[in-house]
Design a protein around this motif. Sequence first.
Motif, PDB file in Angstrom:
ATOM      1  N   PRO A 174       0.831  -1.227   0.000  1.00 13.96           N
ATOM      2  CA  PRO A 174       0.000   0.000   0.000  1.00 13.96           C
ATOM      3  C   PRO A 174       0.856   1.263   0.000  1.00 13.96           C
ATOM      4  N   LEU A 178       0.728   4.272  -2.778  1.00 14.00           N
ATOM      5  CA  LEU A 178       0.563   5.686  -2.407  1.00 14.00           C
ATOM      6  C   LEU A 178       1.656   6.531  -3.059  1.00 14.00           C
ATOM      7  N   LEU A 185       0.372  12.380  -9.413  1.00 15.57           N
ATOM      8  CA  LEU A 185      -0.219  13.671  -9.049  1.00 15.57           C
ATOM      9  C   LEU A 185       0.675  14.831  -9.447  1.00 15.57           C
ATOM     10  N   GLN A 191      -1.523  13.432 -15.090  1.00 17.37           N
ATOM     11  CA  GLN A 191      -2.604  13.901 -14.224  1.00 17.37           C
ATOM     12  C   GLN A 191      -3.991  13.561 -14.768  1.00 17.37           C
ATOM     13  N   TRP A 192      -4.102  13.528 -16.095  1.00 16.10           N
ATOM     14  CA  TRP A 192      -5.417  13.247 -16.699  1.00 16.10           C
ATOM     15  C   TRP A 192      -5.937  11.860 -16.341  1.00 16.10           C
ATOM     16  N   LYS A 193      -5.020  10.977 -15.913  1.00 14.76           N
ATOM     17  CA  LYS A 193      -5.421   9.607 -15.592  1.00 14.76           C
ATOM     18  C   LYS A 193      -6.005   9.487 -14.184  1.00 14.76           C
ATOM     19  N   ILE A 194      -5.807  10.521 -13.381  1.00 17.30           N
ATOM     20  CA  ILE A 194      -6.179  10.409 -11.975  1.00 17.30           C
ATOM     21  C   ILE A 194      -7.691  10.387 -11.825  1.00 17.30           C
ATOM     22  N   ASP A 196     -11.057  10.014  -9.097  1.00 20.29           N
ATOM     23  CA  ASP A 196     -11.499  10.223  -7.729  1.00 20.29           C
ATOM     24  C   ASP A 196     -11.569   8.888  -6.985  1.00 20.29           C
ATOM     25  N   TYR A 199      -8.287   6.817  -4.499  1.00 17.10           N
ATOM     26  CA  TYR A 199      -8.111   6.779  -3.043  1.00 17.10           C
ATOM     27  C   TYR A 199      -9.243   6.031  -2.366  1.00 17.10           C
ATOM     28  N   ARG A 202      -8.732   2.408  -1.951  1.00 16.53           N
ATOM     29  CA  ARG A 202      -7.788   2.003  -0.915  1.00 16.53           C
ATOM     30  C   ARG A 202      -8.474   1.547   0.368  1.00 16.53           C
TER      31      ARG A 202
ATOM     32  N   PRO B 259      -7.005  17.260 -16.255  1.00 14.04           N
ATOM     33  CA  PRO B 259      -7.468  16.301 -15.242  1.00 14.04           C
ATOM     34  C   PRO B 259      -8.989  16.398 -15.086  1.00 14.04           C
ATOM     35  N   VAL B 261     -10.480  15.581 -12.402  1.00 11.12           N
ATOM     36  CA  VAL B 261     -10.754  15.788 -10.980  1.00 11.12           C
ATOM     37  C   VAL B 261     -10.034  17.053 -10.528  1.00 11.12           C
ATOM     38  N   LEU B 263      -7.320  18.675  -8.658  1.00 11.21           N
ATOM     39  CA  LEU B 263      -6.055  18.148  -8.135  1.00 11.21           C
ATOM     40  C   LEU B 263      -5.836  18.513  -6.663  1.00 11.21           C
ATOM     41  N   ILE B 266      -7.530  16.032  -4.548  1.00  9.57           N
ATOM     42  CA  ILE B 266      -6.782  14.774  -4.584  1.00  9.57           C
ATOM     43  C   ILE B 266      -5.530  14.881  -3.716  1.00  9.57           C
ATOM     44  N   ARG B 267      -4.893  16.039  -3.758  1.00 11.00           N
ATOM     45  CA  ARG B 267      -3.700  16.222  -2.907  1.00 11.00           C
ATOM     46  C   ARG B 267      -4.058  16.068  -1.435  1.00 11.00           C
ATOM     47  N   GLN B 269      -6.518  14.256  -0.305  1.00  8.10           N
ATOM     48  CA  GLN B 269      -6.740  12.821  -0.077  1.00  8.10           C
ATOM     49  C   GLN B 269      -5.401  12.107   0.080  1.00  8.10           C
ATOM     50  N   TYR B 270      -4.443  12.531  -0.729  1.00  8.34           N
ATOM     51  CA  TYR B 270      -3.127  11.915  -0.634  1.00  8.34           C
ATOM     52  C   TYR B 270      -2.545  12.143   0.761  1.00  8.34           C
ATOM     53  N   ALA B 273      -4.193  10.066   3.348  1.00 10.08           N
ATOM     54  CA  ALA B 273      -3.766   8.660   3.279  1.00 10.08           C
ATOM     55  C   ALA B 273      -2.341   8.510   3.816  1.00 10.08           C
ATOM     56  N   ALA B 274      -1.488   9.480   3.468  1.00 11.85           N
ATOM     57  CA  ALA B 274      -0.083   9.367   3.848  1.00 11.85           C
ATOM     58  C   ALA B 274       0.110   9.502   5.349  1.00 11.85           C
ATOM     59  N   ILE B 279      -3.235   1.169   6.762  1.00  9.50           N
ATOM     60  CA  ILE B 279      -4.233   1.269   5.701  1.00  9.50           C
ATOM     61  C   ILE B 279      -4.691  -0.151   5.504  1.00  9.50           C
TER      62      ILE B 279
END
Lengths: 279, 279
Positions: A174, A178, A185, A191-194, A196, A199, A202, B259, B261, B263, B266-267, B269-270, B273-274, B279
């Motif tokens: 995990p 991350l 990110l 970035q276009w692949k990210i 919602d 996460y 997870r 993107p 979403v 960003l 998402i940051r 969320q990162y 998670a971090a 997890i």
Amino acid sequence: MDYRKKLIVEPGTKIKLRDIDPAFHGKHATHEAALTDLQKEVARLTQLQYLLYAEKKHALLIVLQGIDAAGKDGTCWHVLTAMNPQGTTVTGFKQPSEEERAHDFLWRINRHTPALGQVGVFNRSHYEDVLVVRVHKLVPREVWSRRYTQINDFETRLVDHGTTIIKFFLYISPEEQLERFRQRLEDPHRQWKISDADYKERAYWDQYIAAYEDMLQKCSTSYAPWYVIPSNHKWFRNLAVSRIIADTLEDLGMKMPKPTVDLETIRQQYHAAATTASI
Amino acid sequence: MDYRKKLIVEPGTKIKLRDIDPAFHGKHATHEAALTDLQKEVARLTQLQYLLYAEKKHALLIVLQGIDAAGKDGTCWHVLTAMNPQGTTVTGFKQPSEEERAHDFLWRINRHTPALGQVGVFNRSHYEDVLVVRVHKLVPREVWSRRYTQINDFETRLVDHGTTIIKFFLYISPEEQLERFRQRLEDPHRQWKISDADYKERAYWDQYIAAYEDMLQKCSTSYAPWYVIPSNHKWFRNLAVSRIIADTLEDLGMKMPKPTVDLETIRQQYHAAATTASI
């Protein structure tokens, strides 16, 4: 090292993924140190795929599964750049279309199985139907729980036809996932692949691990084994996958087919043509 | 050099293949001298295909035609090793199957056209239906002669959908073909490919040339041009083909998609998670 012996899921055994180190990297300490071996495996794959293509007695099906960011795309690319694109196909199985959902779960898979002489790579596969489908309860337990047997029966049929099936579960930690999300990110090209969902999924990690473990136990068979590939190190993943494929193909004892024509006659035709001034 | 300008068949013009030197090799004298340029084009192709794949607004269809041993397979391999196999498909069109013959000649072709975001390479194509079919009189003249228009109409439809079509006629001399046959004859790895028909087809060389010239004149259009690639030198063929593809893709002005979403979310969320221990 014989990675087949080391990384295979022995048919019938229950494995605990937590006992496997996703950062395992064999004898080489770094990518650079592994380069010679990597190139050697690539060269073997090129030669063996050519034989498979020429002989047309076997097909090869490679199945790739793994959690998001485990490296399925990278593995595809690594394996397939060693091979003549005319003899290979990659199929990515995403959410089924309306037409696909209207059929049994193996219908869409069956259409993409490789013909004799061909290599097919499945980036995700019929195993999603006992993974994401199970974790998110998209069908009831009595439906997905019957699928392990249905999958084994289906794979038996492919093997009977001459298909060699090799299944790789790309296993990352995990923390590694991350870290890969973080890199994505910060990379404007990715970035276009990210999504919602990255996460959110997870939160289901433990359920996925349980589903993977069941899949590995119930569907690693003598004729279509699963291998668990420690994939925190991309270069080790590539080395292990390509060596396992090459070793497996080598065991088939394939031979270059004999010419279908008499070479002496053809040599005479060549000389006749070569001595004709005009053509 | 702008190979598009130099090698295009200007729509509507009648070309004489005998006026074209199949041994033309541009400014480089040898393969070694061309290596840097070749690598540059490969890198461009890699980057442009990634854009095409990401943006999903365009498809690319590459059509390869040429007499036996002209280098269609080698061109496929060269172009496609630059690209992510997940975004590419090669289709080799051989003698049609019974089912295919029971349909109109474009039916089997249509099933293999690339989707938006994808690159499709046709190794032989619908043009066989105005080439081998014409030379060997497999259908009457009134049938094949209507096909040029039908092909142009078909290609218009693909272009309207967002497909970029680039068609390459790989042109070698009869002497070069003979030399390649000779090499094949002496190479144990390729003897199995030799067919009795190889030399017999050479008797039809002039009829093939006439059929190629008609195809080039009638079907090189502003929206789907034909290029004649001097192909006696394999490395020049690869350089010209990859540069023409890269130049054409570049003109599309593709952009990395934004993107989908936010960003910043998402940051967060990162970071959440971090900072979670388990997890």
